[in-house]
Design a protein around this motif. Structure first.
Motif, short mmCIF file in Angstrom:
data_model
loop_
_atom_site.label_atom_id
_atom_site.label_comp_id
_atom_site.label_asym_id
_atom_site.label_seq_id
_atom_site.Cartn_x
_atom_site.Cartn_y
_atom_site.Cartn_z
N TYR A 17 0.84 -1.20 0.00
CA TYR A 17 0.00 0.00 0.00
C TYR A 17 0.87 1.25 0.00
O TYR A 17 0.60 2.20 -0.74
CB TYR A 17 -0.90 0.04 1.25
CG TYR A 17 -1.81 -1.15 1.45
CD1 TYR A 17 -2.17 -1.99 0.39
CD2 TYR A 17 -2.31 -1.46 2.72
CE1 TYR A 17 -3.01 -3.09 0.59
CE2 TYR A 17 -3.14 -2.55 2.92
CZ TYR A 17 -3.47 -3.37 1.86
OH TYR A 17 -4.29 -4.45 2.08
N VAL A 31 -6.15 12.58 -2.97
CA VAL A 31 -7.13 11.75 -2.28
C VAL A 31 -7.44 10.53 -3.14
O VAL A 31 -7.52 10.64 -4.37
CB VAL A 31 -8.44 12.54 -2.00
CG1 VAL A 31 -9.48 11.64 -1.31
CG2 VAL A 31 -8.15 13.76 -1.13
N SER A 33 -9.86 6.73 -3.18
CA SER A 33 -10.86 5.88 -2.54
C SER A 33 -10.25 4.52 -2.22
O SER A 33 -9.25 4.11 -2.84
CB SER A 33 -12.06 5.69 -3.47
OG SER A 33 -11.68 4.93 -4.62
N SER A 34 -10.85 3.80 -1.27
CA SER A 34 -10.35 2.47 -0.95
C SER A 34 -10.52 1.54 -2.15
O SER A 34 -9.71 0.63 -2.36
CB SER A 34 -11.07 1.90 0.28
OG SER A 34 -12.47 1.87 0.06
N ARG A 49 -9.31 -2.04 4.35
CA ARG A 49 -9.92 -1.50 5.57
C ARG A 49 -9.59 -2.38 6.78
O ARG A 49 -9.32 -1.87 7.88
CB ARG A 49 -11.43 -1.36 5.37
CG ARG A 49 -11.81 -0.26 4.38
CD ARG A 49 -13.28 0.04 4.42
NE ARG A 49 -14.07 -1.02 3.79
CZ ARG A 49 -14.40 -1.06 2.51
NH1 ARG A 49 -14.02 -0.07 1.70
NH2 ARG A 49 -15.13 -2.05 2.03
N PHE A 58 -8.65 5.32 9.76
CA PHE A 58 -7.99 6.05 8.68
C PHE A 58 -9.02 6.43 7.63
O PHE A 58 -10.01 5.73 7.42
CB PHE A 58 -6.89 5.19 8.03
CG PHE A 58 -5.83 4.73 8.98
CD1 PHE A 58 -4.67 5.46 9.16
CD2 PHE A 58 -6.00 3.56 9.72
CE1 PHE A 58 -3.69 5.03 10.05
CE2 PHE A 58 -5.03 3.13 10.61
CZ PHE A 58 -3.88 3.87 10.78
N GLY A 59 -8.77 7.52 6.95
CA GLY A 59 -9.65 7.93 5.87
C GLY A 59 -10.91 8.61 6.35
O GLY A 59 -11.20 8.68 7.55
N ARG A 61 -15.07 8.73 5.58
CA ARG A 61 -16.17 8.02 4.93
C ARG A 61 -16.76 8.85 3.79
O ARG A 61 -17.07 10.04 3.95
CB ARG A 61 -17.28 7.72 5.96
CG ARG A 61 -18.39 6.81 5.41
CD ARG A 61 -19.42 6.55 6.48
NE ARG A 61 -18.86 5.79 7.60
CZ ARG A 61 -18.75 4.46 7.61
NH1 ARG A 61 -19.14 3.76 6.55
NH2 ARG A 61 -18.23 3.85 8.66
N GLY A 64 -12.51 9.05 1.16
CA GLY A 64 -11.37 8.17 0.90
C GLY A 64 -10.19 8.53 1.79
O GLY A 64 -10.37 9.07 2.88
N TYR A 65 -9.00 8.26 1.29
CA TYR A 65 -7.79 8.49 2.07
C TYR A 65 -7.01 9.68 1.51
O TYR A 65 -6.85 9.80 0.29
CB TYR A 65 -6.89 7.26 2.04
CG TYR A 65 -7.54 6.00 2.55
CD1 TYR A 65 -7.76 5.81 3.91
CD2 TYR A 65 -7.94 4.99 1.66
CE1 TYR A 65 -8.37 4.66 4.39
CE2 TYR A 65 -8.55 3.83 2.12
CZ TYR A 65 -8.76 3.68 3.49
OH TYR A 65 -9.36 2.54 3.95
N HIS A 66 -6.53 10.53 2.40
CA HIS A 66 -5.59 11.57 1.98
C HIS A 66 -4.23 10.88 1.80
O HIS A 66 -3.67 10.34 2.76
CB HIS A 66 -5.52 12.68 3.01
CG HIS A 66 -6.77 13.51 3.06
ND1 HIS A 66 -7.03 14.51 2.16
CD2 HIS A 66 -7.86 13.44 3.89
CE1 HIS A 66 -8.21 15.05 2.43
NE2 HIS A 66 -8.72 14.42 3.48
N LEU A 70 -1.77 9.18 4.67
CA LEU A 70 -1.74 7.73 4.83
C LEU A 70 -0.32 7.19 4.63
O LEU A 70 0.09 6.25 5.33
CB LEU A 70 -2.71 7.06 3.84
CG LEU A 70 -2.95 5.56 4.07
CD1 LEU A 70 -3.37 5.28 5.50
CD2 LEU A 70 -3.99 5.02 3.09
#
Length: 210
Positions: A17, A31, A33-34, A49, A58-59, A61, A64-66, A70
Motif C-alpha cells: 500500500y 485523495v 478511494s479504498s 480496511r 484512517f480515511g 467516509r 477516501g484516504y488523503h 496515509l
C-alpha cells in the motif's frame, strides 16, 4: 509504536500500500478511494480496511484516504519514519547488485558497511563510496557505524557463521539471501529470500493450473 501481534501478511500488504501511495503522490494524487487503492494494489477494498483497522481509524467516509497522510501513517506503523543503517556481508553477484540498488536509499535503508573475505575485494571502494572491510573487522565496524540490519549474501556454507558474528555484534535483524536456513536466537528476526522457493511456487501454479 507498539501494537498487538499483527499477521505478517498484513505487514507485507502495508508495504505494498505504501509504495503504491508513494507512486500516487508523485502523480500529484491527493485523495484516493479504498476501491481505487485496492484495485491498484491487487486486493479488495475490505482487505485494505481490515488491514488498517489493526492500527486505528484512517480515511474519511465517502471521501477516501488523503494520500500524503496515509503514507506518513503507514511509515510510522512500519518504523520507516527514520533511516535504517545496513551492512552487506558478501560482495558476490547478488551482494554487489543489491548494494548498488537505488531503491534501498529511496525507502530509507542506507548501506553503511560492506564485508567480504576475498583479498581482491577487501579494501576496494564501491560505487556508493564504501570501502569493503574484511569480515574479521565486522563487529568493530558495525558498532562504529551504528548498523541496525545485516544483509547476508554469502555462499551457503558461510551464512551461519556470518549470522553468528552479526548477532555477537548486536544485530537483531537479518535479511538472508544465502540459500540456506540460518539458526538465530529468539531475539533476532530473520527474513529469508530464496528465489528458488518463489520459482517453486510459480512452477506449482503453472503445472496445476491453480
Amino acid at each position: 509504536m507498539k501494537f498487538a501481534k499483527i499477521p505478517m501478511a498484513t505487514i507485507n500488504r502495508l508495504s505494498v500500500y505504501m509504495r503504491t501511495l508513494q507512486e500516487l503522490l508523485e502523480e500529484d494524487v491527493e485523495v484516493i478511494s479504498s476501491e481505487r487503492l485496492a484495485k491498484q494494489c491487487g486486493v479488495n477494498p475490505a482487505q485494505i480496511r481490515k488491514d488498517l483497522a489493526y492500527f486505528g481509524e484512517f480515511g474519511v467516509r465517502g471521501v477516501g484516504y488523503h494520500v500524503a497522510d496515509l503514507v506518513n501513517q503507514i511509515k510510522e506503523i512500519l518504523g520507516l519514519s527514520r533511516t535504517w543503517n545496513l551492512a552487506m556481508v558478501g560482495l558476490g553477484n547478488i551482494g554487489s547488485s543489491l548494494i548498488r540498488h537505488g531503491n534501498f536509499v529511496k525507502h530509507g535503508y542506507i548501506f553503511t558497511a560492506a564485508f567480504d573475505v576475498d583479498p581482491q575485494k577487501v579494501g576496494k571502494k564501491l560505487p556508493n563510496g564504501l570501502v569493503v572491510n574484511h569480515v574479521d573487522e565486522l563487529e568493530e565496524v558495525i558498532r562504529e557505524r551504528d548498523v541496525h540490519i545485516g544483509v547476508i549474501a554469502t555462499p551457503a556454507g558461510a551464512a551461519q557463521s556470518v549470522a553468528n558474528q552479526l548477532i555477537l555484534a548486536g544485530i537483531n535483524g537479518i535479511l538472508n539471501f544465502a540459500p540456506v536456513q540460518i539458526q538465530v536466537p529468539d531475539c533476532c528476526h530473520v527474513e529469508n529470500v530464496d528465489f528458488t522457493i518463489k520459482l517453486d511456487c510459480i512452477a506449482y501454479h503453472l503445472s496445476t493450473g491453480v
